[in-house]
Motif scaffolding. Structure first.
Motif, PDB file in Angstrom:
ATOM      1  N   ILE A   1      -2.167  -4.081  -2.176  1.00 37.57           N
ATOM      2  CA  ILE A   1      -1.258  -3.630  -3.206  1.00 37.57           C
ATOM      3  C   ILE A   1      -0.868  -2.283  -2.842  1.00 37.57           C
ATOM      4  O   ILE A   1       0.402  -2.127  -2.962  1.00 37.57           O
ATOM      5  CB  ILE A   1      -1.868  -3.979  -4.615  1.00 37.57           C
ATOM      6  N   ASP A   2      -1.564  -1.510  -2.597  1.00 35.96           N
ATOM      7  CA  ASP A   2      -1.388   0.004  -2.378  1.00 35.96           C
ATOM      8  C   ASP A   2      -0.241   0.144  -1.168  1.00 35.96           C
ATOM      9  O   ASP A   2       0.563   0.817  -1.169  1.00 35.96           O
ATOM     10  CB  ASP A   2      -2.536   0.790  -1.889  1.00 35.96           C
TER      11      ASP A   2
ATOM     12  N   THR B   1       3.138  -1.204  -2.615  1.00 38.70           N
ATOM     13  CA  THR B   1       3.646  -0.043  -3.407  1.00 38.70           C
ATOM     14  C   THR B   1       4.179   0.940  -2.621  1.00 38.70           C
ATOM     15  O   THR B   1       5.279   1.695  -2.633  1.00 38.70           O
ATOM     16  CB  THR B   1       2.560   0.311  -4.119  1.00 38.70           C
ATOM     17  N   GLU B   2       3.505   1.548  -1.630  1.00 36.86           N
ATOM     18  CA  GLU B   2       3.825   2.499  -0.624  1.00 36.86           C
ATOM     19  C   GLU B   2       5.016   2.210  -0.034  1.00 36.86           C
ATOM     20  O   GLU B   2       6.055   2.952   0.296  1.00 36.86           O
ATOM     21  CB  GLU B   2       2.726   2.794   0.348  1.00 36.86           C
ATOM     22  N   SER B   3       4.924   0.946   0.839  1.00 41.11           N
ATOM     23  CA  SER B   3       6.277   0.737   1.621  1.00 41.11           C
ATOM     24  C   SER B   3       7.647   0.510   0.444  1.00 41.11           C
ATOM     25  O   SER B   3       8.572   0.879   1.037  1.00 41.11           O
ATOM     26  CB  SER B   3       5.942  -0.612   2.212  1.00 41.11           C
ATOM     27  N   ALA B   4       7.430  -0.077  -0.702  1.00 38.22           N
ATOM     28  CA  ALA B   4       8.411  -0.040  -1.507  1.00 38.22           C
ATOM     29  C   ALA B   4       9.004   1.473  -2.019  1.00 38.22           C
ATOM     30  O   ALA B   4      10.251   1.565  -2.314  1.00 38.22           O
ATOM     31  CB  ALA B   4       8.162  -0.703  -2.863  1.00 38.22           C
TER      32      ALA B   4
END
Length: 87
Positions: free
Chosen positions: A2-3, A6-9
């Motif tokens: 999930i990290d 979230t980071e790529s988004a």
């Protein structure tokens, strides 16, 4: 997992915001430069439109705004060429 998502988004959103700001700032500079060049070229007969032709119809808005922007681009390319030829 999930990290990473979230980071790529977050990176994609940040990149999109930076691209949008860059495009707005650059077009803003080119548009007003084009308006000033047209004012000088017509010896003051054509007054600069500081409102981006917002009171005109949609087709006139696009055509005149793009015309001023391209004139501004041409002006700055000429300045860059001129400076390069001096040095």
């Amino acid at each position: 997992m999930i990290d990473a998502i979230t980071e790529s988004a977050a990176k994609a959103i940040f990149k999109s915001i930076l691209q949008f700001l860059f495009q707005v700032i650059v077009e803003f500079i080119f548009f007003y430069t084009g308006e000033i060049v047209l004012f000088i070229a017509t010896l003051g007969k054509r007054k600069p439109r500081w409102n981006y032709y917002s009171n005109e119809s949609a087709s006139k808005f696009v055509i005149f705004t793009e015309l001023s922007t391209w004139i501004g681009i041409a002006f700055w390319l000429f300045i860059a060429w001129f400076i390069n030829s001096i040095f």
